[in-house]
Design an enzyme around this catalytic site. Structure first.
Site, PDB file in Angstrom:
ATOM      1  NE  ARG A  42      -3.948  -2.303   1.814  1.00 57.21           N
ATOM      2  CZ  ARG A  42      -3.649  -3.587   1.961  1.00 57.21           C
ATOM      3  NH1 ARG A  42      -2.451  -3.933   2.394  1.00 57.21           N
ATOM      4  NH2 ARG A  42      -4.524  -4.520   1.676  1.00 57.21           N
ATOM      5  CG  HIS A 127      -1.106 -13.513   5.259  1.00 57.98           C
ATOM      6  ND1 HIS A 127      -1.062 -12.140   5.216  1.00 57.98           N
ATOM      7  CD2 HIS A 127      -2.230 -13.812   5.965  1.00 57.98           C
ATOM      8  CE1 HIS A 127      -2.116 -11.643   5.866  1.00 57.98           C
ATOM      9  NE2 HIS A 127      -2.829 -12.636   6.335  1.00 57.98           N
ATOM     10  CG  ASN A 227       3.152   1.362   9.274  1.00 56.48           C
ATOM     11  OD1 ASN A 227       3.760   0.398   8.809  1.00 56.48           O
ATOM     12  ND2 ASN A 227       2.208   1.985   8.614  1.00 56.48           N
TER      13      ASN A 227
HETATM   14  P1  NAD Z   1       0.925  -3.042   3.577  1.00 59.27           P
HETATM   15  O1  NAD Z   1       1.620  -2.828   2.280  1.00 59.27           O
HETATM   16  O2  NAD Z   1      -0.545  -2.946   3.604  1.00 59.27           O
HETATM   17  O3  NAD Z   1       1.494  -2.001   4.634  1.00 59.27           O
HETATM   18  C1  NAD Z   1       2.865  -1.798   4.790  1.00 59.27           C
HETATM   19  C2  NAD Z   1       3.041  -0.594   5.692  1.00 59.27           C
HETATM   20  O4  NAD Z   1       4.422  -0.464   5.965  1.00 59.27           O
HETATM   21  C3  NAD Z   1       2.574   0.715   5.045  1.00 59.27           C
HETATM   22  O5  NAD Z   1       1.646   1.356   5.906  1.00 59.27           O
HETATM   23  C4  NAD Z   1       3.859   1.545   4.896  1.00 59.27           C
HETATM   24  O6  NAD Z   1       3.672   2.894   5.212  1.00 59.27           O
HETATM   25  C5  NAD Z   1       4.779   0.902   5.908  1.00 59.27           C
HETATM   26  N1  NAD Z   1       6.191   0.923   5.519  1.00 59.27           N
HETATM   27  C6  NAD Z   1       6.737   0.505   4.350  1.00 59.27           C
HETATM   28  N2  NAD Z   1       8.074   0.577   4.392  1.00 59.27           N
HETATM   29  C7  NAD Z   1       8.389   1.099   5.613  1.00 59.27           C
HETATM   30  C8  NAD Z   1       9.611   1.429   6.250  1.00 59.27           C
HETATM   31  N3  NAD Z   1      10.784   1.231   5.646  1.00 59.27           N
HETATM   32  N4  NAD Z   1       9.570   1.965   7.501  1.00 59.27           N
HETATM   33  C9  NAD Z   1       8.375   2.172   8.123  1.00 59.27           C
HETATM   34  N5  NAD Z   1       7.178   1.853   7.570  1.00 59.27           N
HETATM   35  C10 NAD Z   1       7.186   1.324   6.334  1.00 59.27           C
HETATM   36  O7  NAD Z   1       1.446  -4.439   4.145  1.00 59.27           O
HETATM   37  P2  NAD Z   1       0.771  -5.418   5.191  1.00 59.27           P
HETATM   38  O8  NAD Z   1       0.068  -4.669   6.261  1.00 59.27           O
HETATM   39  O9  NAD Z   1       1.819  -6.394   5.553  1.00 59.27           O
HETATM   40  O10 NAD Z   1      -0.385  -6.180   4.364  1.00 59.27           O
HETATM   41  C11 NAD Z   1      -0.197  -6.573   3.026  1.00 59.27           C
HETATM   42  C12 NAD Z   1      -0.344  -8.062   2.740  1.00 59.27           C
HETATM   43  O11 NAD Z   1       0.481  -8.419   1.623  1.00 59.27           O
HETATM   44  C13 NAD Z   1       0.195  -8.915   3.853  1.00 59.27           C
HETATM   45  O12 NAD Z   1      -0.424 -10.147   3.826  1.00 59.27           O
HETATM   46  C14 NAD Z   1       1.645  -9.048   3.455  1.00 59.27           C
HETATM   47  O13 NAD Z   1       2.276 -10.128   3.992  1.00 59.27           O
HETATM   48  C15 NAD Z   1       1.569  -9.228   1.960  1.00 59.27           C
HETATM   49  N6  NAD Z   1       2.833  -8.759   1.339  1.00 59.27           N
HETATM   50  C16 NAD Z   1       3.991  -9.342   1.753  1.00 59.27           C
HETATM   51  C17 NAD Z   1       5.204  -8.931   1.265  1.00 59.27           C
HETATM   52  C18 NAD Z   1       6.443  -9.609   1.798  1.00 59.27           C
HETATM   53  O14 NAD Z   1       6.391 -10.778   2.176  1.00 59.27           O
HETATM   54  N7  NAD Z   1       7.563  -8.905   1.891  1.00 59.27           N
HETATM   55  C19 NAD Z   1       5.259  -7.888   0.318  1.00 59.27           C
HETATM   56  C20 NAD Z   1       4.042  -7.301  -0.112  1.00 59.27           C
HETATM   57  C21 NAD Z   1       2.824  -7.748   0.412  1.00 59.27           C
END
Ligand code: NAD
Length: 256
Positions: A42, A127, A227
């Site tokens: 997001r 997940h 966050n």
């Molecule tokens: P999300 O993308 O909805 O939210 C991520 C949040 O992290 C955002 O609000 C953003 O502002 C914050 N953020 C990003 N980088 C940051 C940083 N460096 N420092 C501080 N804040 C930071 O992710 P979510 O809540 O995990 O939900 C999304 C779904 O998609 C979950 O199921 C997730 O596991 C999956 N997903 C996983 C991966 C992965 O495994 N790396 C990547 C993308 C999506």
């Protein structure tokens, strides 16, 4: 709620809360892995802005959806395969190793907690895991290389299971797919036990996962949200920190 954007102040407050806790739990999301080169959903430019997720029922019902899901998966594969644990992952692994963190509940599917040395017993993947695939009918496991070889050889057609003909899917939980029972039960137990619940890099909009911080707070644990963007849960948190996760957690990866 204490709202903090001062790096040193936030680190000191977090240290204090960890010192006071007898059972601390981390709850991690995609924001933990952005500094490792894996986009979140997001944030601006995140995966969500490029492609809407394919719901589970659509994946199962339509071959075209499976083809598209695997096309996207392999388009992202280099970023996932080359990613290494970041400062946040290393800090959490270290905190666990020092007995300061009981466990990690993660929404992430990238395997970076394991790569940073967190043992399976202390990690709950809500997940699933995107580093391999399974047949949705018979459960046979397939490695990504196996799927990729067949996908490419067929010009972009998702392979079906040679054992039973069922659809093969990355071992992750899609929107609309049932949550894994064992992991949900383990996360529930850890949430009931903890007195400090630290959300790290999650927008907290994906349910039922986002129900865990809520549950922790309701049963009396302190709630911390790290966050860079606001979440709907900030008002009920004991500490909210809007600083880059890696910068904030880097000192916790050290021995002190
Ligand atoms: P999300 O993308 O909805 O939210 C991520 C949040 O992290 C955002 O609000 C953003 O502002 C914050 N953020 C990003 N980088 C940051 C940083 N460096 N420092 C501080 N804040 C930071 O992710 P979510 O809540 O995990 O939900 C999304 C779904 O998609 C979950 O199921 C997730 O596991 C999956 N997903 C996983 C991966 C992965 O495994 N790396 C990547 C993308 C999506």
């Amino acid at each position: 709620m204490i709202f903090d954007t001062d790096l040193k102040g936030a680190q000191a407050r977090l240290t204090e809360l960890l010192d006071q806790a007898s059972c601390a739990v981390a709850f991690t999301g995609a924001g933990l892995s952005t500094e490792c080169g894996i986009p979140d959903f997001r944030s601006p430019g995140g995966l969500w802005t490029q492609n809407k997720p394919i719901p589970f029922d659509v994946f199962v019902a339509h071959k075209a959806a499976r083809n598209e899901a695997w096309r996207r998966k392999f388009a992202m594969e280099e970023a996932f395969a080359s990613a290494r644990p970041g400062r946040g992952h290393r800090a959490l692994a270290r905190l666990h190793g020092r007995g300061r963190l009981k466990g990690i509940i993660t929404q992430n599917i990238d395997g970076l907690h394991q790569a940073s040395g967190v043992p399976d017993a202390a990690l709950i993947e809500l997940h699933g895991n995107g580093t391999y695939a399974t047949c949705l009918e018979c459960g046979t496991r397939y490695e990504l290389e196996w799927v990729k070889a067949r996908f490419e050889a067929s010009g972009g057609s998702a392979p079906d299971c040679p054992e039973c003909g069922g659809p093969i899917k990355a071992a992750t939980i899609s929107f609309g797919q049932a949550m894994p029972e064992t992991e949900m039960a383990r996360a529930d137990e850890l949430t009931r036990q903890c007195d400090l619940f630290i959300v790290i890099g999650s927008s907290l909009v994906v349910f039922p996962a986002a129900g865990f911080p809520l549950k922790a707070k309701k049963k009396g644990a302190r709630l911390v949200i790290l966050n860079r963007e606001p979440t709907d849960f900030d008002d009920m948190a004991d500490l909210v920190v809007r600083i880059e996760i890696g910068d904030l957690l880097a000192p916790f990866a050290q021995d002190a």
